[in-house]
Design a protein around this motif. Sequence first.
Motif, short mmCIF file in Angstrom:
data_model
loop_
_atom_site.label_atom_id
_atom_site.label_comp_id
_atom_site.label_asym_id
_atom_site.label_seq_id
_atom_site.Cartn_x
_atom_site.Cartn_y
_atom_site.Cartn_z
N TYR A 262 -28.67 22.70 -3.84
CA TYR A 262 -29.36 23.80 -5.07
C TYR A 262 -30.96 23.71 -3.81
O TYR A 262 -31.58 21.97 -4.02
CB TYR A 262 -29.72 22.95 -6.13
N VAL B 205 -26.12 18.77 -2.88
CA VAL B 205 -25.04 17.92 -4.10
C VAL B 205 -23.52 17.68 -4.19
O VAL B 205 -22.84 16.63 -4.22
CB VAL B 205 -24.71 19.06 -5.86
N PRO C 60 -19.37 9.23 -12.07
CA PRO C 60 -20.60 9.23 -13.60
C PRO C 60 -21.25 10.12 -13.18
O PRO C 60 -21.44 11.23 -12.88
CB PRO C 60 -21.19 7.98 -12.29
N SER C 61 -21.72 10.89 -14.46
CA SER C 61 -22.84 11.61 -14.75
C SER C 61 -23.20 12.22 -14.06
O SER C 61 -24.07 11.66 -13.44
CB SER C 61 -23.94 10.90 -15.75
N GLY C 62 -23.48 13.61 -13.20
CA GLY C 62 -24.77 13.42 -11.86
C GLY C 62 -23.77 13.50 -10.08
O GLY C 62 -24.64 14.49 -9.69
N CYS C 63 -22.50 13.53 -10.43
CA CYS C 63 -22.06 13.53 -9.58
C CYS C 63 -21.30 14.19 -8.88
O CYS C 63 -20.80 14.65 -7.71
CB CYS C 63 -20.56 12.16 -9.48
N GLY C 64 -21.40 15.19 -9.84
CA GLY C 64 -20.50 16.93 -9.56
C GLY C 64 -19.88 17.48 -9.15
O GLY C 64 -19.04 18.65 -9.12
N LYS C 65 -19.39 16.43 -10.50
CA LYS C 65 -17.58 17.43 -10.91
C LYS C 65 -18.08 18.63 -11.43
O LYS C 65 -17.40 19.67 -11.32
CB LYS C 65 -17.53 16.18 -12.41
N SER C 66 -19.08 19.19 -12.57
CA SER C 66 -18.91 20.14 -13.49
C SER C 66 -19.27 21.59 -12.31
O SER C 66 -18.90 22.49 -12.03
CB SER C 66 -19.94 20.17 -14.36
N THR C 67 -20.64 20.72 -11.36
CA THR C 67 -20.33 22.12 -10.14
C THR C 67 -19.19 22.35 -9.04
O THR C 67 -19.26 23.31 -9.04
CB THR C 67 -21.47 21.26 -9.17
N GLU D 42 -14.27 18.62 -19.80
CA GLU D 42 -14.77 17.38 -21.05
C GLU D 42 -14.43 18.21 -21.76
O GLU D 42 -15.37 17.66 -23.13
CB GLU D 42 -16.07 17.50 -20.34
N HIS E 165 -15.71 12.02 -17.24
CA HIS E 165 -15.36 10.67 -17.28
C HIS E 165 -15.52 9.54 -17.89
O HIS E 165 -15.19 8.47 -17.36
CB HIS E 165 -17.59 10.56 -17.18
N1 LIG Z 1 -29.26 24.37 -11.09
C1 LIG Z 1 -29.36 23.07 -10.29
N2 LIG Z 1 -30.47 23.20 -10.30
C2 LIG Z 1 -30.22 22.27 -9.37
N3 LIG Z 1 -29.84 21.23 -9.05
C3 LIG Z 1 -28.81 21.52 -10.42
C4 LIG Z 1 -28.63 22.23 -10.74
N4 LIG Z 1 -27.55 21.75 -11.51
C5 LIG Z 1 -26.91 21.18 -10.94
N5 LIG Z 1 -27.55 20.37 -10.59
C6 LIG Z 1 -27.71 18.71 -9.68
O1 LIG Z 1 -26.18 19.09 -9.53
C7 LIG Z 1 -26.37 17.14 -9.88
C8 LIG Z 1 -24.60 16.94 -10.51
O2 LIG Z 1 -24.42 18.18 -11.19
P1 LIG Z 1 -23.15 18.28 -12.34
O3 LIG Z 1 -23.49 18.67 -13.29
O4 LIG Z 1 -22.42 18.37 -11.24
O5 LIG Z 1 -22.85 17.01 -12.47
P2 LIG Z 1 -21.76 16.00 -13.52
O6 LIG Z 1 -20.87 15.34 -12.40
O7 LIG Z 1 -20.77 17.48 -14.19
O8 LIG Z 1 -22.31 15.45 -14.39
P3 LIG Z 1 -21.79 15.34 -16.07
O9 LIG Z 1 -21.13 13.81 -15.85
O10 LIG Z 1 -23.31 14.80 -16.33
O11 LIG Z 1 -22.01 16.14 -17.18
C9 LIG Z 1 -27.18 16.80 -10.60
O12 LIG Z 1 -27.17 15.48 -10.12
C10 LIG Z 1 -28.02 18.04 -11.14
O13 LIG Z 1 -29.22 17.50 -11.64
#
Ligand SMILES: Nc1ncnc2c1ncn2[C@@H]1O[C@H](COP(=O)(O)OP(=O)(O)OP(=O)(O)O)[C@@H](O)[C@H]1O
Length: 367
Positions: free
Chosen positions: A15, A20, A39-46, A161, A194
């Motif tokens: 981004y 990421v 863990p939260s923020g590791c990029g799973k949803s991405t 999730e 997670h």
């Molecule tokens: N649109 C965006 N712009 C900038 N950074 C983003 C954007 N979307 C996600 N991120 C960043 O990308 C990283 C991964 O986000 P993601 O949502 O994939 O995490 P996650 O593993 O699904 O976390 P969670 O368990 O909290 O759902 C995070 O650090 C988040 O802040």
Amino acid sequence: MTSANIILDNVRKSYGTVQVIPGLSAEIEAGSFTVILGPSGCGKSTLLNMLAGLEEISGGRILIGGREVQNTPPKDRGLAMVFQNYALYPHMTVAQNIGYALKVAGVPKTDRARRVREAADFVELGAYLDRRPGQLSGGQRQRVAIARAIVREPQVLLYDEPLSNLDAKLRHGMRMELSQLHTRIGATSVFVTHDQVEAMTLADRIMILNAGRIEQYGTPQEIYHKPASVFVAGFIGAPPMNLLDGVVEKGTLIFEKTTLGQTEARDGPVKIGVRPEKTLLGQIGPEATTVYAEDLGSHRIVVVKAANGQQLQISTTQTAELSDSLTIGLPPESIHLFDVASGARLEHEVRASNPRLSSRLRKAGEL
Ligand SMILES: Nc1ncnc2c1ncn2[C@@H]1O[C@H](COP(=O)(O)OP(=O)(O)OP(=O)(O)O)[C@@H](O)[C@H]1O
Ligand SMILES: [Mg+2]
């Protein structure tokens, strides 16, 4: 239903200037139940959203069933997605919610009605077709969301999730249902969570992500018994693995002046991992003081502090009175070794220096 394999070929996501996912390659087998854990923020949803086509990729390729899809719109990728918040239309009935995508796709009415009924029966909602989401329990709403996904007969089912809004008892029930559902429909399932219990119980294979990188990708058994890194060891298990600062001197593994065994690992500092359920109380070994004990009925979790200040958790069914100071047993065959600098697993076994002592420790562990 048929299933398709998924190949991630050096998939990257940034981004702006924030990277990421730095470049991820893996194959998800056709028909498997693969869990992405981290863990939260590791990029799973991405990662899941990139598979679904809800997020563009910044580089690399995604292949589903051998077909490159990174430039294909979501609806043409042969997949369906179930979200944490269900995303049901509140003003539509269960039947309308389930059939909406088919209606949009122009599926004839009679065909649609049959498929909606089949999908609803599949998740045991056949009796609820005329209700609205507001008249359903959380678990039932989640099942509507699943029916809405499977009615399209996808080759790949993506879940982000989906159980995290449910209470503990319902989660357990839904875990069983999802597992049975997967067996019946046979589509490739990719499930983001997670929650390590969900991962361990549902997955054929678990992909553990840390800051957008794969730490380990293997079966639940491999991940539990042979964690590839300190990160994985500390992430899996409840309580997680004890990780202690030890040292190897001339082939002898030492923790707190106590010899734990012999090893081929290089001389120098080393991380020692022992699972709480393999750590023994009141055995010949390092001294420690009791910090805290929790009685969970079937077993106790005892927290102790070693002389160097490091805390260990011990999961035990031993019922003996706890004294303030005690000794702990770290059986050589239960010890994992990790490199201090990189955190990577060292494939060296630890053998007992004194076989008699080892067999006494083992017996104590079996009590
Ligand atoms: N649109 C965006 N712009 C900038 N950074 C983003 C954007 N979307 C996600 N991120 C960043 O990308 C990283 C991964 O986000 P993601 O949502 O994939 O995490 P996650 O593993 O699904 O976390 P969670 O368990 O909290 O759902 C995070 O650090 C988040 O802040
Ligand atoms: Mg997420």
